[in-house]
Design an enzyme around this catalytic site. Structure first.
Site, PDB file in Angstrom:
ATOM      1  N   LYS A   1       0.829  -1.206   0.000  1.00 36.20           N
ATOM      2  CA  LYS A   1       0.000   0.000   0.000  1.00 36.20           C
ATOM      3  C   LYS A   1       0.866   1.259   0.000  1.00 36.20           C
ATOM      4  O   LYS A   1       0.618   2.206  -0.750  1.00 36.20           O
ATOM      5  CB  LYS A   1      -0.916   0.018   1.222  1.00 36.20           C
ATOM      6  CG  LYS A   1      -2.017  -1.012   1.188  1.00 36.20           C
ATOM      7  CD  LYS A   1      -2.812  -0.957   2.478  1.00 36.20           C
ATOM      8  CE  LYS A   1      -3.944  -1.951   2.479  1.00 36.20           C
ATOM      9  NZ  LYS A   1      -4.732  -1.863   3.720  1.00 36.20           N
TER      10      LYS A   1
ATOM     11  N   SER B   1      -0.358   1.046   6.131  1.00 37.63           N
ATOM     12  CA  SER B   1      -0.586   0.155   7.264  1.00 37.63           C
ATOM     13  C   SER B   1      -1.627  -0.888   6.897  1.00 37.63           C
ATOM     14  O   SER B   1      -2.523  -0.629   6.092  1.00 37.63           O
ATOM     15  CB  SER B   1      -1.060   0.981   8.467  1.00 37.63           C
ATOM     16  OG  SER B   1      -1.213   0.172   9.601  1.00 37.63           O
ATOM     17  N   ASP B   2      -1.490  -2.054   7.492  1.00 36.77           N
ATOM     18  CA  ASP B   2      -2.504  -3.088   7.317  1.00 36.77           C
ATOM     19  C   ASP B   2      -2.540  -3.970   8.558  1.00 36.77           C
ATOM     20  O   ASP B   2      -1.514  -4.182   9.208  1.00 36.77           O
ATOM     21  CB  ASP B   2      -2.237  -3.946   6.083  1.00 36.77           C
ATOM     22  CG  ASP B   2      -3.494  -4.653   5.625  1.00 36.77           C
ATOM     23  OD1 ASP B   2      -4.268  -4.038   4.861  1.00 36.77           O
ATOM     24  OD2 ASP B   2      -3.744  -5.799   6.056  1.00 36.77           O
ATOM     25  N   THR B   3      -3.726  -4.456   8.880  1.00 36.13           N
ATOM     26  CA  THR B   3      -3.932  -5.264  10.073  1.00 36.13           C
ATOM     27  C   THR B   3      -4.557  -6.592   9.691  1.00 36.13           C
ATOM     28  O   THR B   3      -5.505  -6.629   8.891  1.00 36.13           O
ATOM     29  CB  THR B   3      -4.851  -4.523  11.062  1.00 36.13           C
ATOM     30  OG1 THR B   3      -4.242  -3.274  11.402  1.00 36.13           O
ATOM     31  CG2 THR B   3      -5.096  -5.328  12.322  1.00 36.13           C
TER      32      THR B   3
END
EC number: 3.6.1.9
Length: 188
Positions: A51, A67-69
């Protein structure tokens, strides 16, 4: 150097604004389905990097945060639920159990790129079926990894957590701030 958040998440916007209000949002169109990783934590890191670099390529000379979760239970990744049945499956699986939440963060200025993954262990009390159904009916689970928002209805189920609460929300604020500071961002 102008800061860009490569995410449309209102939670990430809110959390980044604790560090600075001087940023713009440019949600990434990165194809998350194209990413393979050796572990759920590595997946969170790879998605954050993808991203970040996708937006960085479009905005040269800017500092980009991606950011990614992902939620992990017994090695299985729980992303955003596809529908109510999928949300129900995830929440029932998490009920009364301990799981991990991994949030990857990547920062790039177009020349230098640095990243990290933070992990938090979360234990839920058993989730009463009526609360689970009320949560699903509210629509809250559908844009959240693991089908829950820790700051939302899942607060009713939280037994304990080990790690950074903000990792669960989608942006570990203190570690992200320290990483941004290494890029000499001019704060206002």
């Amino acid at each position: 150097m102008k800061l860009i958040l490569a995410s449309g998440s209102p939670r990430r916007r809110e959390l980044l604004s604790l560090y600075t209000r001087d940023f713009e949002v440019c949600a990434s169109d990165f194809d998350e389905g194209s990413v393979q990783a050796a572990s759920p934590a590595a997946l969170a890191g790879a998605l954050a990097r993808g991203k970040c670099l996708a937006v960085s390529a479009l905005r040269p000379g800017r500092l980009v945060v991606g950011s990614d979760t992902v939620v992990e239970l017994d090695g299985e990744v729980f992303g955003k639920p596809k529908d109510a049945a999928d949300a129900r499956r995830m929440l029932r699986a998490l009920s009364g159990r301990t799981h991990q939440v991994h949030t990857g963060v990547c920062v790039s200025d177009g020349v230098r790129t640095e990243s990290f993954v933070d992990t938090c262990r979360v234990t839920f009390f058993p989730i009463p079926e009526e609360e689970l159904e009320r949560c699903i009916a509210s629509g809250e689970p559908f844009d959240k990894a693991g089908a829950y928002a820790i700051q939302g209805q899942a607060a009713l189920w939280l037994d304990r957590l080990e790690g950074d609460y903000y990792t669960i929300m989608g942006l570990p604020v203190s570690r992200t701030a320290r990483l941004l500071d290494r890029f000499d961002l001019e704060k206002r």
